[in-house]
Design a protein around this motif. Structure first.
Motif, PDB file in Angstrom:
ATOM      1  N   VAL A 285       0.844  -1.195   0.000  1.00 33.95           N
ATOM      2  CA  VAL A 285       0.000   0.000   0.000  1.00 33.95           C
ATOM      3  C   VAL A 285       0.883   1.250   0.000  1.00 33.95           C
ATOM      4  CG1 VAL A 285      -1.673   1.349   1.339  1.00 33.95           C
ATOM      5  CG2 VAL A 285      -1.980  -1.122   1.072  1.00 33.95           C
ATOM      6  N   VAL A 286       1.929   1.256   0.826  1.00 37.16           N
ATOM      7  CA  VAL A 286       2.854   2.390   0.882  1.00 37.16           C
ATOM      8  C   VAL A 286       3.570   2.551  -0.458  1.00 37.16           C
ATOM      9  CG1 VAL A 286       4.998   3.236   1.942  1.00 37.16           C
ATOM     10  CG2 VAL A 286       3.160   2.342   3.379  1.00 37.16           C
ATOM     11  N   THR A 287       4.082   1.438  -0.985  1.00 39.22           N
ATOM     12  CA  THR A 287       4.799   1.472  -2.261  1.00 39.22           C
ATOM     13  C   THR A 287       3.889   1.941  -3.381  1.00 39.22           C
ATOM     14  OG1 THR A 287       6.283  -0.285  -1.543  1.00 39.22           O
ATOM     15  CG2 THR A 287       6.086   0.063  -3.913  1.00 39.22           C
ATOM     16  N   GLY A 288       2.708   1.357  -3.475  1.00 39.33           N
ATOM     17  CA  GLY A 288       1.762   1.758  -4.514  1.00 39.33           C
ATOM     18  C   GLY A 288       1.371   3.217  -4.402  1.00 39.33           C
ATOM     19  N   SER A 289       1.177   3.691  -3.186  1.00 38.78           N
ATOM     20  CA  SER A 289       0.814   5.099  -2.976  1.00 38.78           C
ATOM     21  C   SER A 289       1.940   6.023  -3.419  1.00 38.78           C
ATOM     22  CB  SER A 289       0.475   5.352  -1.509  1.00 38.78           C
ATOM     23  OG  SER A 289      -0.633   4.575  -1.125  1.00 38.78           O
ATOM     24  N   ALA A 290       3.180   5.657  -3.093  1.00 42.10           N
ATOM     25  CA  ALA A 290       4.334   6.468  -3.499  1.00 42.10           C
ATOM     26  C   ALA A 290       4.453   6.522  -5.019  1.00 42.10           C
ATOM     27  CB  ALA A 290       5.610   5.917  -2.877  1.00 42.10           C
ATOM     28  N   ILE A 291       4.277   5.384  -5.674  1.00 46.79           N
ATOM     29  CA  ILE A 291       4.356   5.339  -7.142  1.00 46.79           C
ATOM     30  C   ILE A 291       3.203   6.130  -7.753  1.00 46.79           C
ATOM     31  CG2 ILE A 291       4.270   3.833  -9.168  1.00 46.79           C
ATOM     32  CD1 ILE A 291       5.604   1.656  -7.435  1.00 46.79           C
ATOM     33  N   LEU A 292       2.020   6.015  -7.185  1.00 46.88           N
ATOM     34  CA  LEU A 292       0.853   6.758  -7.672  1.00 46.88           C
ATOM     35  C   LEU A 292       1.080   8.267  -7.573  1.00 46.88           C
ATOM     36  CD1 LEU A 292      -2.129   6.724  -8.632  1.00 46.88           C
ATOM     37  CD2 LEU A 292      -2.786   6.579  -6.238  1.00 46.88           C
ATOM     38  N   ILE A 293       1.609   8.715  -6.450  1.00 49.10           N
ATOM     39  CA  ILE A 293       1.915  10.145  -6.271  1.00 49.10           C
ATOM     40  C   ILE A 293       2.955  10.587  -7.292  1.00 49.10           C
ATOM     41  CG2 ILE A 293       3.016  11.805  -4.704  1.00 49.10           C
ATOM     42  CD1 ILE A 293       1.657  10.174  -2.392  1.00 49.10           C
ATOM     43  N   SER A 294       3.992   9.789  -7.441  1.00 53.04           N
ATOM     44  CA  SER A 294       5.066  10.113  -8.382  1.00 53.04           C
ATOM     45  C   SER A 294       4.535  10.247  -9.805  1.00 53.04           C
ATOM     46  CB  SER A 294       6.143   9.030  -8.317  1.00 53.04           C
ATOM     47  OG  SER A 294       7.161   9.279  -9.250  1.00 53.04           O
ATOM     48  N   GLY A 295       3.707   9.311 -10.230  1.00 50.73           N
ATOM     49  CA  GLY A 295       3.151   9.364 -11.575  1.00 50.73           C
ATOM     50  C   GLY A 295       2.240  10.558 -11.787  1.00 50.73           C
ATOM     51  N   THR A 296       1.456  10.865 -10.787  1.00 55.35           N
ATOM     52  CA  THR A 296       0.548  12.009 -10.883  1.00 55.35           C
ATOM     53  C   THR A 296       1.331  13.314 -11.025  1.00 55.35           C
ATOM     54  OG1 THR A 296      -1.086  10.823  -9.551  1.00 55.35           O
ATOM     55  CG2 THR A 296      -1.355  13.213  -9.736  1.00 55.35           C
ATOM     56  N   VAL A 297       2.370  13.465 -10.199  1.00 54.33           N
ATOM     57  CA  VAL A 297       3.202  14.673 -10.276  1.00 54.33           C
ATOM     58  C   VAL A 297       3.923  14.734 -11.621  1.00 54.33           C
ATOM     59  CG1 VAL A 297       5.238  15.815  -9.291  1.00 54.33           C
ATOM     60  CG2 VAL A 297       3.442  14.937  -7.784  1.00 54.33           C
ATOM     61  N   GLU A 298       4.395  13.585 -12.103  1.00 54.77           N
ATOM     62  CA  GLU A 298       5.087  13.562 -13.388  1.00 54.77           C
ATOM     63  C   GLU A 298       4.168  14.027 -14.513  1.00 54.77           C
ATOM     64  OE1 GLU A 298       7.890  10.611 -16.065  1.00 54.77           O
ATOM     65  OE2 GLU A 298       6.926   9.822 -14.266  1.00 54.77           O
ATOM     66  N   ILE A 299       2.939  13.568 -14.521  1.00 51.74           N
ATOM     67  CA  ILE A 299       1.986  14.002 -15.550  1.00 51.74           C
ATOM     68  C   ILE A 299       1.714  15.502 -15.426  1.00 51.74           C
ATOM     69  CG2 ILE A 299      -0.414  13.830 -16.328  1.00 51.74           C
ATOM     70  CD1 ILE A 299      -0.248  10.816 -15.530  1.00 51.74           C
ATOM     71  N   ALA A 300       1.523  15.968 -14.207  1.00 52.26           N
ATOM     72  CA  ALA A 300       1.175  17.370 -13.991  1.00 52.26           C
ATOM     73  C   ALA A 300       2.329  18.327 -14.279  1.00 52.26           C
ATOM     74  CB  ALA A 300       0.699  17.562 -12.554  1.00 52.26           C
ATOM     75  N   TYR A 301       3.565  17.895 -14.029  1.00 51.27           N
ATOM     76  CA  TYR A 301       4.696  18.809 -14.136  1.00 51.27           C
ATOM     77  C   TYR A 301       5.597  18.573 -15.336  1.00 51.27           C
ATOM     78  CZ  TYR A 301       3.743  21.096  -9.749  1.00 51.27           C
ATOM     79  OH  TYR A 301       3.170  21.849  -8.766  1.00 51.27           O
ATOM     80  N   ALA A 302       5.370  17.546 -16.125  1.00 49.60           N
ATOM     81  CA  ALA A 302       6.265  17.238 -17.247  1.00 49.60           C
ATOM     82  C   ALA A 302       6.387  18.413 -18.216  1.00 49.60           C
ATOM     83  CB  ALA A 302       5.790  15.992 -17.982  1.00 49.60           C
ATOM     84  N   HIS A 303       5.294  19.105 -18.476  1.00 48.35           N
ATOM     85  CA  HIS A 303       5.351  20.228 -19.414  1.00 48.35           C
ATOM     86  C   HIS A 303       5.846  21.514 -18.763  1.00 48.35           C
ATOM     87  CE1 HIS A 303       1.480  20.810 -17.475  1.00 48.35           C
ATOM     88  NE2 HIS A 303       1.508  22.048 -17.888  1.00 48.35           N
ATOM     89  N   ARG A 304       5.931  21.536 -17.441  1.00 52.76           N
ATOM     90  CA  ARG A 304       6.382  22.733 -16.729  1.00 52.76           C
ATOM     91  C   ARG A 304       7.877  22.695 -16.412  1.00 52.76           C
ATOM     92  NH1 ARG A 304       1.784  23.112 -12.055  1.00 52.76           N
ATOM     93  NH2 ARG A 304      -0.005  22.869 -13.423  1.00 52.76           N
ATOM     94  N   ARG A 305       8.495  21.547 -16.590  1.00 47.75           N
ATOM     95  CA  ARG A 305       9.914  21.385 -16.280  1.00 47.75           C
ATOM     96  C   ARG A 305      10.699  21.190 -17.561  1.00 47.75           C
ATOM     97  NH1 ARG A 305       8.513  23.734 -12.437  1.00 47.75           N
ATOM     98  NH2 ARG A 305       8.205  22.870 -10.388  1.00 47.75           N
ATOM     99  N   SER A 306      11.996  21.473 -17.493  1.00 41.90           N
ATOM    100  CA  SER A 306      12.807  21.313 -18.700  1.00 41.90           C
ATOM    101  C   SER A 306      12.793  19.846 -19.125  1.00 41.90           C
ATOM    102  CB  SER A 306      14.231  21.795 -18.461  1.00 41.90           C
ATOM    103  OG  SER A 306      14.995  20.835 -17.776  1.00 41.90           O
ATOM    104  N   THR A 307      12.739  19.643 -20.418  1.00 41.98           N
ATOM    105  CA  THR A 307      12.692  18.287 -20.953  1.00 41.98           C
ATOM    106  C   THR A 307      13.943  17.523 -20.561  1.00 41.98           C
ATOM    107  OG1 THR A 307      11.373  19.112 -22.788  1.00 41.98           O
ATOM    108  CG2 THR A 307      12.358  16.955 -23.060  1.00 41.98           C
ATOM    109  N   ALA A 308      15.092  18.189 -20.595  1.00 37.37           N
ATOM    110  CA  ALA A 308      16.353  17.527 -20.239  1.00 37.37           C
ATOM    111  C   ALA A 308      16.312  17.027 -18.795  1.00 37.37           C
ATOM    112  CB  ALA A 308      17.523  18.480 -20.443  1.00 37.37           C
TER     113      ALA A 308
END
Length: 143
Positions: free
Chosen positions: A40-63
């Motif tokens: 549950v902890v691992t899945g929650s951490a991965i879920l948070i990470s993926g959500t932030v990645e989707i939300a911030y991918a276009h706001r951060r430098s591609t490199a």
């Protein structure tokens, strides 16, 4: 550049799906030989990470996004190989190694992505330069 952005969003979507599956299914804990709370902890951490990645991918430098994804995925590969090796040797710690890496690395990835440099703003195309118009009131001939 658009393909790298699409790759980052796809990577985030994969993490969201994996994280949700690990967080809600007690089967994964027993499959990996770890307590359900760890999944549950691992899945929650991965879920948070993926959500932030989707939300911030276009706001951060591609490199920065590509470097972070490469580091995370390299660590994932190493952790998986180590976990499989430990399991092959007969230890039950393989699942804990894998789940532990995922929990810690996902949160580290998220923090580093949030602190990464912002993407450069898109620049507008320059306006075409117009030649000066002749002053016809002074009696100058038009070109």
């Amino acid at each position: 550049m658009a393909s790298k952005l699409a790759g980052a969003i796809s990577d985030g979507a994969f993490k969201v799906l994996l994280g949700a599956a690990l967080a809600v299914s007690p089967t994964f804990g027993s499959l990996f030989g770890v307590p359900a709370w760890l999944m549950v902890v691992t899945g929650s951490a991965i879920l948070i990470s993926g959500t932030v990645e989707i939300a911030y991918a276009h706001r951060r430098s591609t490199a920065a996004c590509v470097r972070l994804m490469f580091a995370y995925d390299t660590g994932w590969t190493v952790a998986t190989v180590v976990a499989l090796g430990v399991a092959w040797l007969g230890s039950t710690a393989g699942g804990e190694i894998w789940a532990g890496y995922q929990a810690v690395a996902s949160l580290a990835f998220t923090v580093l992505l949030l602190r990464a440099p912002a993407a450069a703003p898109a620049t507008a195309p320059a306006a075409p330069v117009q030649p000066p118009t002749p002053d016809l009131s002074a009696g100058e001939p038009a070109p």
